[in-house]
Each structure stands twice: as C-alpha cells, then as structure tokens.
Design a protein around this motif. Structure first.
Motif, PDB file in Angstrom:
ATOM      1  N   ARG A  96       9.601 -37.409  75.860  1.00 18.70           N
ATOM      2  CA  ARG A  96      10.982 -37.859  75.844  1.00 18.70           C
ATOM      3  C   ARG A  96      11.849 -36.835  75.138  1.00 18.70           C
ATOM      4  O   ARG A  96      11.345 -35.889  74.539  1.00 18.70           O
ATOM      5  CB  ARG A  96      11.081 -39.178  75.071  1.00 18.70           C
ATOM      6  CG  ARG A  96      10.398 -40.349  75.688  1.00 18.70           C
ATOM      7  CD  ARG A  96      10.364 -41.491  74.712  1.00 18.70           C
ATOM      8  NE  ARG A  96      11.702 -41.921  74.341  1.00 18.70           N
ATOM      9  CZ  ARG A  96      12.451 -42.743  75.058  1.00 18.70           C
ATOM     10  NH1 ARG A  96      11.985 -43.253  76.165  1.00 18.70           N
ATOM     11  NH2 ARG A  96      13.650 -43.084  74.680  1.00 18.70           N
TER      12      ARG A  96
ATOM     13  N   THR B 244       5.794 -39.213  73.509  1.00 13.17           N
ATOM     14  CA  THR B 244       5.315 -39.778  74.776  1.00 13.17           C
ATOM     15  C   THR B 244       5.196 -41.297  74.711  1.00 13.17           C
ATOM     16  O   THR B 244       4.602 -41.905  75.593  1.00 13.17           O
ATOM     17  CB  THR B 244       3.954 -39.175  75.156  1.00 13.17           C
ATOM     18  OG1 THR B 244       3.098 -39.237  74.036  1.00 13.17           O
ATOM     19  CG2 THR B 244       4.076 -37.755  75.611  1.00 13.17           C
ATOM     20  N   ARG B 245       5.733 -41.855  73.649  1.00  5.87           N
ATOM     21  CA  ARG B 245       5.695 -43.322  73.552  1.00  5.87           C
ATOM     22  C   ARG B 245       6.575 -43.958  74.624  1.00  5.87           C
ATOM     23  O   ARG B 245       7.650 -43.474  74.925  1.00  5.87           O
ATOM     24  CB  ARG B 245       6.194 -43.757  72.179  1.00  5.87           C
ATOM     25  CG  ARG B 245       5.076 -44.218  71.265  1.00  5.87           C
ATOM     26  CD  ARG B 245       5.628 -44.703  69.960  1.00  5.87           C
ATOM     27  NE  ARG B 245       6.368 -45.944  70.117  1.00  5.87           N
ATOM     28  CZ  ARG B 245       7.134 -46.460  69.166  1.00  5.87           C
ATOM     29  NH1 ARG B 245       7.273 -45.840  68.024  1.00  5.87           N
ATOM     30  NH2 ARG B 245       7.765 -47.586  69.362  1.00  5.87           N
ATOM     31  N   ILE B 246       6.082 -45.032  75.194  1.00  2.09           N
ATOM     32  CA  ILE B 246       6.880 -45.738  76.204  1.00  2.09           C
ATOM     33  C   ILE B 246       7.546 -46.915  75.515  1.00  2.09           C
ATOM     34  O   ILE B 246       6.883 -47.685  74.831  1.00  2.09           O
ATOM     35  CB  ILE B 246       5.986 -46.222  77.355  1.00  2.09           C
ATOM     36  CG1 ILE B 246       5.286 -45.036  78.001  1.00  2.09           C
ATOM     37  CG2 ILE B 246       6.805 -46.968  78.387  1.00  2.09           C
ATOM     38  CD1 ILE B 246       4.134 -45.401  78.880  1.00  2.09           C
ATOM     39  N   LYS B 251       7.483 -50.987  79.411  1.00  2.00           N
ATOM     40  CA  LYS B 251       6.042 -51.183  79.604  1.00  2.00           C
ATOM     41  C   LYS B 251       5.799 -52.257  80.650  1.00  2.00           C
ATOM     42  O   LYS B 251       6.481 -53.286  80.673  1.00  2.00           O
ATOM     43  CB  LYS B 251       5.400 -51.602  78.287  1.00  2.00           C
ATOM     44  CG  LYS B 251       4.781 -50.421  77.573  1.00  2.00           C
ATOM     45  CD  LYS B 251       4.090 -50.866  76.321  1.00  2.00           C
ATOM     46  CE  LYS B 251       3.890 -49.656  75.428  1.00  2.00           C
ATOM     47  NZ  LYS B 251       3.654 -50.031  74.065  1.00  2.00           N
TER      48      LYS B 251
END
Lengths: 291, 306
Positions: A96, B244-246, B251
């Motif tokens: 991100r 890279t966390r969603i 989710k």
C-alpha cells in the motif's frame, strides 16, 4: 459432408492466436501481467542487436497474445464507449501507499448514543424563523442562532437588576456555550490519544503535567534545584549526575588532562566541542517523539 | 497535548483529508528526480519513463543533490511534499555511470529500491511508432526464470509492476489494451550473478483471427533499455507486513458451509437439525399405526400385548 477443407481454408486466411509454451505462464489478470518462466534462448540474446531485438519482440508478442487470449475470454459488458472486460482481483501482492486507516475513536456522546441506541437524524439546513416569517439557515451567515437575528428588544426579567446589560448577558451566554463545547472537544481528543496509547485519561493527564513541570525547571539557571517545591511534587527520575573516581589509572588521568589542555590551547571551534547536556536533551527529545 | 496542524480554509482541509490514509487507495504518484550530475542517456530515460507514467507523475526539472542509498531524508521529504509513493532518481558518475534508481515509499518512508545501470538506451523519439495515449494501462510481460528465483529480480519485478500498473481497475476496455511492457532477463554471468535486463515497450494492434480472441501484432515504441542491477534495498519485515495489510473492510469474510469447485459450481451443506424419529412420515403400513404402541383406539378394543 466433409468440412475440414473449408475450415482449413478459413484458418489459413488468418494468423493463429495459439502460442506454444512448455510451461503455461502464470497470468495475473487483475494486474494485466503474465510471468513466463520458460527457458529463454540465451544464444539469441547474446547475438547482435538486431537478432536480439527481433527475438525479444517475438517473445513479447507471444506473452502479450497469451494475455490477450485470457482477457478476451473474460465476461464482458457493452457500453456506449465500447466493450469492457471485467477483471478478477489481482493475485500479486503489492504494498500500500499508506498504512491502513485507524478506526475513528468515539466521543463521549457517541459512546452514550450507542448504548442508548440513539440514531443520528439529519436536520435540514434551513429552518423557519417565525419572528421574521422566513426561512434562514440554522447556523452560519445570517443563521437564526446569530445574535443579530434575535429580537432587538429584550424584556428585563422581574427579578433582575434593571441596570444590567441584557444584551451583554445574551452574548456572554452564547460565548460560554461555545467555550464549553470547545472544552468537550478537547477532552474527547485527549481521551482519544490516551486510549490509543493504552492509558487511562487521568493518568495521561498526570504524566503530561509532570512532563511540563520538568520542562519548566529548565528555565532557571540551577535547573530547578533551588526552586520552591510544590505540594506533592514528585521526585524527578532519570536525572543522575555521575562523578568519576578521584583516583584512577595514570593513563586515564593523563588523557583526560591532555584533552582539557588541548581544548583550551587549540581553541577549537564550538562546533567540534560536544555539549553533553545539549546532546542528551536532543536524544531525549527524539525518544519522546518516537513514543 | 495535540500537535496537529489545523487547516485554515476549506481547500487546504480538502487537500489534507485527501492525504489521509484510505481504505481503498488512490493510484500512486511517481516523482522523477535528477541527481546533481546526469548524462543525456539518463535524462532520456527519465523523460521517457515520465511520459509512460503520466498523468500520475511529477517531473523535477532541476538538479538535486540526492543519493537515496546513502541518505534517505531528501527523498522522503520529496515524497511527503508531493504526496507521492514512487520515485525514479537518475544520476551519472564515474563509479556508477548512467544510474537509475527506482523505488517506493510507504507512509513517506523508503520501503525498497533498486539501482539499475543503463547500458544501452534507445529513447522513444528514435522510434517511428506513435506513442500510445496518456494514462493507458499496459500489459506487462515478464520473461525469465530469474524473476521467480533471484531475490533482487523479485524485488525489481515487484517495483516495476507497481510503477507501471496504473490505476487499479475492475473493468478494462478491450480497445484500451494499447501497449505492452516486456521485461526479459538475459543470461546470467559466470559467477551466477543476474544478467542483463531487457526492458522493451511496444504498441499493439489487434488483428482479426477468425476466432473470438484477436491476433496481436507489436511495434516497438520505446524506450528500449538494456540494464543491469546494481544495489538493492529490501524492505524491513515489519514495514513490509504493515504495507501489505488488508483493511478489515476489504477482507473477504469466510462464508460457512458454502464451497465452490474448480468449475465455479456452488455447493452448500445444509444442517437439518435433530430429527424426531417418531414423527417421521414413512410408508403407511397398517402394522406401524400409532395405536399399536398402546395408544387409545376406539375401533379396536382388544389389547395387543395380551
């Protein structure tokens, strides 16, 4: 009827869309990308510029063809501007730009409303002003909550001092309301910060106060040593003076004295002399910021 | 207690809000920066990459004393100022001739970057083919096993993908597949170090093929670069994990008891609850009638048990 002849003729009119690959390339349609791990003809890449470029072009064409074949097999929707293929989600993980947004902290009122199940209702921007007989905004420019929109004539209440300024009182009242709301906003923000850090708001406030106290001590020459003690003033932690032993090894003593001598004799610029206290403060500041 | 700058008017407030982290992010902006010394080659490369990256790109026309591998502060400053998260820095020195650094930032801090030495460059202007329209999404083709095996190449692949993917789109116009970016790895060196990297870009023309899928023909549009990897900066594990966390909102929640097979068919598993055997309707046989269990029956008054 044998149609193979007709089919062959039909085929021969067009160039094929088929591409032969030993291992089918991995295709990420969401990203419009294909990753081909088949063997590359190194000899052609090592050859002269022309052969290399034609080989690369052929390689790219085949890769693009495979991608296009996949894209054109996707479900499509037709629009005025043309035909659109709907892409699946990308499988390649890309980072991100900024971290995931934090959840907004609830204010005291919002918490209360949640418990009581109070729903937020939308109010219209305009409200009817009965005295003037027209529609006005609820607040803001020419809003009905403004002072100048209120009746210019105020009846003096029976129990009030007849010489008191009622207009002043009205203005004061509004000012106080605004101030109160501002204080609550501040409190909500402070509590939000405290809960983010996992502290109780009271404890946080206490710490902030102590920090301010320590900071204020730096304003006297003795760094607060001879200041009047406050009631219940906590002992400041982390301020320790360290003294070297009076007698140490000859080498150490010599180098120490030589250092002083050099510094005095050479008159080094102030930039090269390390101000320990200043440096310590800088380190502490940066640590505080990190927290 | 709170040291947050407050916007002074509505416009600056809008800008500030727009810069806040979002659940669904905007497309990344790239900045193109020149180092203190540059060569014509590197200037051409920067100009061409800029034109491929438009409109989400900002071109810096002045020189900057900047060395991202040695000192991150200035690139991070630029990232913050321009609200950008991709950067390309071009420079030229005796030690590292025709140097191009591609990298990205996360939360205005350098995440990773790759330094490339340009060994040959043919700029766009030297190709006859007309350049594609601005803001098109390219097809990306990566050739070579090294892109899956060599750590440096994996990084380069990821950065290039990020650099050129354009906006994230759910739909793509079939007419809009206008150009292809192809990256190929050359033969590795004697000691196993990664070989040259061939960066090519082509415009496409779709021809009739007699079937639904058209036949693609390519024409080189430029830039065409032969380059070699120099230094690589990897992201820290912590930073990569964070980046890279969603978000929770995006989710996909797992739906219980519903599965899909490879053909896209849906299977559901249904729980019927506990069955009462006494109430099940079975075949109606005289012998199974209720009154036989000892219940009262008006017609038959004889007791079976006796």
């Amino acid at each position: 009827m044998d149609v193979t002849g007709i089919l062959d003729e039909h085929k021969s009119r067009f160039k094929s869309v088929q591409v032969d690959r030993l291992i089918p390339p991995e295709i990420d349609l969401g990203m419009l990308a294909s990753f081909d791990i088949n063997m590359i003809n190194d000899a052609k890449l090592k050859a002269n510029q022309n052969t290399r470029d034609t080989y690369l072009k052929e390689l790219s064409r085949e890769g693009a063809q495979l991608l296009i074949n996949e894209i054109f097999s996707l479900p499509t929707t037709v629009d005025d501007d043309g035909i659109y293929a709907s892409l699946p989600k990308a499988t390649t993980v890309l980072p991100r730009e900024k971290p995931v947004p934090k959840e907004k902290l609830l204010t005291r009122w919002e918490k209360f409303a949640k418990i009581k199940n109070i729903q937020k209702r939308k109010k219209s921007r305009m409200a009817f002003d009965e005295e003037q007989g027209e529609w006005r905004p609820r607040y803001g420019f020419k809003g009905i909550n403004n002072d100048d929109q209120k009746p210019w004539l105020i009846e003096v209440p029976g129990n009030a001092d007849p010489y008191a300024d009622q207009y002043q009182a009205r203005r004061q009242e509004k000012k106080e309301r605004v101030e109160k709301n501002k204080r609550r906003q501040q409190r909500n923000a402070e509590e939000g910060v405290a809960t983010e850090k996992g502290l109780k708001p009271q404890e946080m406030r206490k710490r902030e106060l102590q920090k301010a106290l320590v900071m204020s001590k730096g304003s006297t020459a003795s760094l607060g040593k001879f200041d009047e003690k406050l009631k219940g003033e906590p002992k400041i932690k982390g301020l320790k003076r360290k003294f070297d032993p009076l007698v140490s090894t000859v080498d150490k003593e010599k180098s120490k004295n030589m250092d002083i001598l050099n510094r005095v004799a050479k008159k080094e610029s102030s930039a090269t002399v390390l101000n320990v206290r200043k440096a310590q403060r800088a380190i502490n500041n940066s640590k505080r910021k990190q927290k | 207690m709170l040291l947050q700058p407050k916007p002074k008017n509505a416009r600056s407030k809008r800008v500030m809000v727009n810069r806040d982290p979002k659940v669904v992010e905007n497309s990344k902006t790239a900045i193109f920066v020149r180092g203190s010394t540059t060569s014509q080659v590197i200037l051409n490369v920067l100009a061409d990459l800029y034109s491929l990256r438009k409109p989400d790109a900002i071109n810096f026309t002045k020189k900057n004393e900047i060395h991202p591998f040695d000192d991150e502060t200035s690139i991070e400053f630029f990232a913050r100022k321009n609200d950008s998260s991709l950067f390309a820095v071009g420079m030229h020195s005796k030690k590292r001739p025709h140097n191009l650094i591609l990298g990205r930032t996360f939360n205005y801090q350098i995440l990773d970057m790759v330094e490339l030495g340009i060994e040959r460059c043919t700029p766009m202007s030297e190709f006859k083919a007309e350049a594609c329209a601005v803001g098109m999404k390219p097809l990306m083709v990566f050739n070579g096993e090294a892109f899956n095996q060599n750590e440096n190449m994996i990084r380069l692949k990821s950065i290039l993908l990020d650099f050129f993917r354009g906006e994230t789109a759910e739909m793509v116009s079939l007419k809009g597949l206008e150009y292809v970016i192809s990256v190929t790895t050359g033969p590795p060196g004697i000691n196993g170090e990664p070989g040259q990297i061939f960066f090519r870009s082509y415009t496409t023309s779709l021809k009739k093929s007699g079937v639904r899928q058209p036949r693609v023909e390519l024409e080189e549009m430029g830039p065409s670069l032969d380059m070699r990897i120099r230094r690589v900066r990897y992201p820290t594990d912590d930073m990569w994990k964070q980046s890279t966390r969603i978000p929770k909102e995006l989710k996909v929640t797992k739906v219980k008891n519903i599965t899909r097979d490879g053909l896209g068919d849906k299977y559901g598993r249904v729980h019927l609850g506990k069955q009462d055997i006494n109430k099940i309707q079975t075949r109606k046989v005289k012998a199974l009638k209720k009154h036989l269990d000892g219940g009262p029956n008006k017609r038959q008054k004889t007791d079976i048990e006796e």
